[in-house]
Each structure stands twice: as C-alpha cells, then as structure tokens.
Scaffold this motif. Structure first.
Motif, PDB file in Angstrom:
ATOM      1  N   LYS A  42       2.172  -3.975 -12.701  1.00 29.65           N
ATOM      2  CA  LYS A  42       2.298  -4.754 -11.465  1.00 29.65           C
ATOM      3  C   LYS A  42       1.957  -3.903 -10.237  1.00 29.65           C
ATOM      4  O   LYS A  42       1.369  -4.396  -9.286  1.00 29.65           O
ATOM      5  CB  LYS A  42       3.713  -5.307 -11.341  1.00 29.65           C
ATOM      6  CG  LYS A  42       4.001  -6.451 -12.271  1.00 29.65           C
ATOM      7  CD  LYS A  42       5.372  -6.998 -11.990  1.00 29.65           C
ATOM      8  CE  LYS A  42       5.672  -8.167 -12.911  1.00 29.65           C
ATOM      9  NZ  LYS A  42       6.966  -8.735 -12.667  1.00 29.65           N
ATOM     10  N   LYS A  43       2.336  -2.618 -10.289  1.00 29.27           N
ATOM     11  CA  LYS A  43       2.050  -1.756  -9.146  1.00 29.27           C
ATOM     12  C   LYS A  43       0.546  -1.542  -8.993  1.00 29.27           C
ATOM     13  O   LYS A  43       0.033  -1.504  -7.882  1.00 29.27           O
ATOM     14  CB  LYS A  43       2.759  -0.421  -9.302  1.00 29.27           C
ATOM     15  CG  LYS A  43       4.238  -0.501  -9.067  1.00 29.27           C
ATOM     16  CD  LYS A  43       4.846   0.880  -9.105  1.00 29.27           C
ATOM     17  CE  LYS A  43       6.334   0.764  -8.850  1.00 29.27           C
ATOM     18  NZ  LYS A  43       6.981   2.053  -8.811  1.00 29.27           N
ATOM     19  N   ASN A  44      -0.177  -1.392 -10.070  1.00 29.71           N
ATOM     20  CA  ASN A  44      -1.619  -1.207  -9.997  1.00 29.71           C
ATOM     21  C   ASN A  44      -2.308  -2.465  -9.479  1.00 29.71           C
ATOM     22  O   ASN A  44      -3.251  -2.390  -8.695  1.00 29.71           O
ATOM     23  CB  ASN A  44      -2.188  -0.835 -11.371  1.00 29.71           C
ATOM     24  CG  ASN A  44      -1.906   0.604 -11.731  1.00 29.71           C
ATOM     25  OD1 ASN A  44      -1.626   1.397 -10.839  1.00 29.71           O
ATOM     26  ND2 ASN A  44      -1.966   0.916 -13.015  1.00 29.71           N
ATOM     27  N   LEU A  45      -1.844  -3.619  -9.939  1.00 28.32           N
ATOM     28  CA  LEU A  45      -2.421  -4.883  -9.488  1.00 28.32           C
ATOM     29  C   LEU A  45      -2.178  -5.087  -7.992  1.00 28.32           C
ATOM     30  O   LEU A  45      -3.083  -5.508  -7.262  1.00 28.32           O
ATOM     31  CB  LEU A  45      -1.838  -6.041 -10.295  1.00 28.32           C
ATOM     32  CG  LEU A  45      -2.439  -7.423 -10.024  1.00 28.32           C
ATOM     33  CD1 LEU A  45      -3.923  -7.428 -10.363  1.00 28.32           C
ATOM     34  CD2 LEU A  45      -1.708  -8.461 -10.827  1.00 28.32           C
ATOM     35  N   MET A  46      -0.961  -4.762  -7.521  1.00 24.73           N
ATOM     36  CA  MET A  46      -0.650  -4.867  -6.085  1.00 24.73           C
ATOM     37  C   MET A  46      -1.506  -3.892  -5.279  1.00 24.73           C
ATOM     38  O   MET A  46      -1.985  -4.237  -4.191  1.00 24.73           O
ATOM     39  CB  MET A  46       0.830  -4.585  -5.839  1.00 24.73           C
ATOM     40  CG  MET A  46       1.740  -5.704  -6.289  1.00 24.73           C
ATOM     41  SD  MET A  46       1.425  -7.181  -5.358  1.00 24.73           S
ATOM     42  CE  MET A  46       2.524  -6.942  -4.026  1.00 24.73           C
ATOM     43  N   SER A  47      -1.724  -2.718  -5.793  1.00 26.01           N
ATOM     44  CA  SER A  47      -2.549  -1.729  -5.090  1.00 26.01           C
ATOM     45  C   SER A  47      -3.988  -2.211  -4.981  1.00 26.01           C
ATOM     46  O   SER A  47      -4.641  -2.034  -3.942  1.00 26.01           O
ATOM     47  CB  SER A  47      -2.518  -0.381  -5.816  1.00 26.01           C
ATOM     48  OG  SER A  47      -1.232   0.158  -5.817  1.00 26.01           O
ATOM     49  N   VAL A  48      -4.508  -2.824  -6.034  1.00 22.56           N
ATOM     50  CA  VAL A  48      -5.873  -3.344  -6.017  1.00 22.56           C
ATOM     51  C   VAL A  48      -5.977  -4.493  -5.014  1.00 22.56           C
ATOM     52  O   VAL A  48      -6.959  -4.584  -4.262  1.00 22.56           O
ATOM     53  CB  VAL A  48      -6.302  -3.773  -7.445  1.00 22.56           C
ATOM     54  CG1 VAL A  48      -7.617  -4.540  -7.417  1.00 22.56           C
ATOM     55  CG2 VAL A  48      -6.380  -2.568  -8.357  1.00 22.56           C
ATOM     56  N   ILE A  49      -4.998  -5.381  -4.983  1.00 22.77           N
ATOM     57  CA  ILE A  49      -5.016  -6.514  -4.025  1.00 22.77           C
ATOM     58  C   ILE A  49      -4.961  -5.991  -2.589  1.00 22.77           C
ATOM     59  O   ILE A  49      -5.704  -6.448  -1.720  1.00 22.77           O
ATOM     60  CB  ILE A  49      -3.864  -7.492  -4.330  1.00 22.77           C
ATOM     61  CG1 ILE A  49      -4.099  -8.200  -5.664  1.00 22.77           C
ATOM     62  CG2 ILE A  49      -3.719  -8.516  -3.213  1.00 22.77           C
ATOM     63  CD1 ILE A  49      -2.951  -9.062  -6.129  1.00 22.77           C
ATOM     64  N   ILE A  50      -4.096  -5.029  -2.332  1.00 25.05           N
ATOM     65  CA  ILE A  50      -3.985  -4.448  -0.993  1.00 25.05           C
ATOM     66  C   ILE A  50      -5.302  -3.776  -0.605  1.00 25.05           C
ATOM     67  O   ILE A  50      -5.777  -3.915   0.531  1.00 25.05           O
ATOM     68  CB  ILE A  50      -2.805  -3.466  -0.921  1.00 25.05           C
ATOM     69  CG1 ILE A  50      -1.485  -4.238  -1.002  1.00 25.05           C
ATOM     70  CG2 ILE A  50      -2.855  -2.649   0.361  1.00 25.05           C
ATOM     71  CD1 ILE A  50      -0.263  -3.344  -1.108  1.00 25.05           C
ATOM     72  N   LEU A  51      -5.908  -3.053  -1.516  1.00 26.13           N
ATOM     73  CA  LEU A  51      -7.191  -2.404  -1.242  1.00 26.13           C
ATOM     74  C   LEU A  51      -8.270  -3.435  -0.949  1.00 26.13           C
ATOM     75  O   LEU A  51      -9.072  -3.265  -0.022  1.00 26.13           O
ATOM     76  CB  LEU A  51      -7.593  -1.512  -2.426  1.00 26.13           C
ATOM     77  CG  LEU A  51      -8.898  -0.739  -2.257  1.00 26.13           C
ATOM     78  CD1 LEU A  51      -8.787   0.232  -1.082  1.00 26.13           C
ATOM     79  CD2 LEU A  51      -9.245  -0.001  -3.536  1.00 26.13           C
ATOM     80  N   ALA A  52      -8.295  -4.533  -1.713  1.00 25.99           N
ATOM     81  CA  ALA A  52      -9.285  -5.590  -1.496  1.00 25.99           C
ATOM     82  C   ALA A  52      -9.086  -6.239  -0.123  1.00 25.99           C
ATOM     83  O   ALA A  52     -10.051  -6.487   0.609  1.00 25.99           O
ATOM     84  CB  ALA A  52      -9.200  -6.624  -2.614  1.00 25.99           C
ATOM     85  N   LEU A  53      -7.833  -6.504   0.245  1.00 30.92           N
ATOM     86  CA  LEU A  53      -7.553  -7.087   1.558  1.00 30.92           C
ATOM     87  C   LEU A  53      -7.937  -6.118   2.689  1.00 30.92           C
ATOM     88  O   LEU A  53      -8.432  -6.536   3.745  1.00 30.92           O
ATOM     89  CB  LEU A  53      -6.086  -7.489   1.662  1.00 30.92           C
ATOM     90  CG  LEU A  53      -5.660  -8.700   0.839  1.00 30.92           C
ATOM     91  CD1 LEU A  53      -4.146  -8.890   0.922  1.00 30.92           C
ATOM     92  CD2 LEU A  53      -6.390  -9.946   1.315  1.00 30.92           C
ATOM     93  N   LEU A  54      -7.716  -4.858   2.459  1.00 32.49           N
ATOM     94  CA  LEU A  54      -8.093  -3.854   3.450  1.00 32.49           C
ATOM     95  C   LEU A  54      -9.600  -3.823   3.661  1.00 32.49           C
ATOM     96  O   LEU A  54     -10.080  -3.771   4.802  1.00 32.49           O
ATOM     97  CB  LEU A  54      -7.586  -2.479   3.000  1.00 32.49           C
ATOM     98  CG  LEU A  54      -7.859  -1.326   3.954  1.00 32.49           C
ATOM     99  CD1 LEU A  54      -6.944  -1.442   5.158  1.00 32.49           C
ATOM    100  CD2 LEU A  54      -7.641  -0.005   3.251  1.00 32.49           C
ATOM    101  N   VAL A  55     -10.356  -3.902   2.581  1.00 30.06           N
ATOM    102  CA  VAL A  55     -11.821  -3.917   2.680  1.00 30.06           C
ATOM    103  C   VAL A  55     -12.291  -5.190   3.378  1.00 30.06           C
ATOM    104  O   VAL A  55     -13.185  -5.154   4.242  1.00 30.06           O
ATOM    105  CB  VAL A  55     -12.459  -3.749   1.276  1.00 30.06           C
ATOM    106  CG1 VAL A  55     -13.965  -3.997   1.325  1.00 30.06           C
ATOM    107  CG2 VAL A  55     -12.149  -2.375   0.717  1.00 30.06           C
TER     108      VAL A  55
END
Length: 173
Positions: A2-15
């Motif tokens: 779950k932490k990796n998935l949240m990190s990927v979503i946050i990174l995508a939103l940041l981009v």
C-alpha cells in the motif's frame, strides 16, 4: 504494497501538477507581460500629464527657482471677516507669495512684477477672507490659503504664483 502504491500515486499527481503549472505559465505569462506594458505606458502618460499641468507646487521646484514676495512690503494688513452673530470681526495678516522664477510670466514682467499689481492681490485676498467668519478662519486657515492661491493663480497664472503663506494671522472682534 500500500505504501508503494500511495507513493506512485503521489508522484503521478506531482508530475501532473508540474505539467499543468508549466502550461499555465506559458499561456498566462505573455498576457501578463502585455498587461504590465500597458499599465507602464498609462503611468508614464499620467505622469507626463501631471508634470505639464497648470499647477506647479512648491515641492516640484528647487528653492533657487522660488522667490518670496511680501505683499504690502511685509506690513500688517487688516481685512474684514464675515459677520457672525451680528459681530464684526477682523483679520490682521502678513501675506507672502511664492513666485516661480522659471515661469514665462516672471521673465516677461521684470524684476518687481507684483509691486504694481498689489491692488489686485489685496482685492483677491479681501474677497476670499470676507467669506469666512472668525471661527471658520481660525479653524481652517489652510482652506483659506488654498482659495486665495486659486484666485491668484486665475489672475496671474498657475505657474507664476505657486504658494501663499501667512507670516502673521491674528483675528479680533
């Protein structure tokens, strides 16, 4: 997981946020620049209009361009004030005018231009002061000065007479 998935979503939103901010900057910046240029042009036009206007203040001139002229040779002058409660009041004044030496009227009228026109000056002062009661005169001398200055500027030119001051201003019944 779950932490990796949240990190990927946050990174995508940041981009996505970075891309949208870049798009906004490139679309809004030229319009903002054009608006700033327009505002600058308007400010310059207003500034030019103000400096070439009819009234020149004491703050706009260097002191070597200002000559003081004492009305009535600096002697006291007595003026009637408007009656208040049936009482006649008087104002005892020493009046000085600030003259712009750089004015066209100054250069064309000689070194002592106002000495021959003191009757006009005294009449302008008398007509303005005669509209004020003793209390009005004492509480609002600045308005009296502004009104006298306006009347003298209408007579002699706005760039010629640029200020008025009272050396002495005493009222009595």
């Amino acid at each position: 997981m779950k932490k990796n998935l949240m990190s990927v979503i946050i990174l995508a939103l940041l981009v996505v946020n970075l891309v949208l901010t870049s798009v906004l900057m490139f679309t809004i910046y030229p319009q903002a620049k054009a608006a700033n240029e327009l505002i600058t042009k308007i400010c310059h036009a207003i500034s030019l209009d103000l400096s070439s206007g009819s009234a020149t203040g004491l703050g706009n001139l260097p002191l070597d361009q200002v000559e003081m002229y004492s009305v009535n040779g600096g002697a006291d002058m007595t003026f009637n004030l408007k009656k208040s409660d049936g009482k006649t009041a008087y104002a005892l004044l020493q009046v000085s005018l600030s003259i712009n030496k750089g004015s066209v009227n100054y250069e064309s009228s000689g070194t002592t231009p106002l000495s021959e026109k003191e009757t006009l000056i005294k009449d302008a002062i008398d007509s303005v002061i005669g509209n004020y009661t003793k209390d009005e005169f004492e509480t609002d001398k600045e308005s009296v000065k502004k009104e006298i200055l306006k009347k003298l500027q209408n007579t002699f030119g706005a760039e010629y007479v640029i200020g008025i001051s009272f050396g002495k201003a005493v009222t009595s019944d």
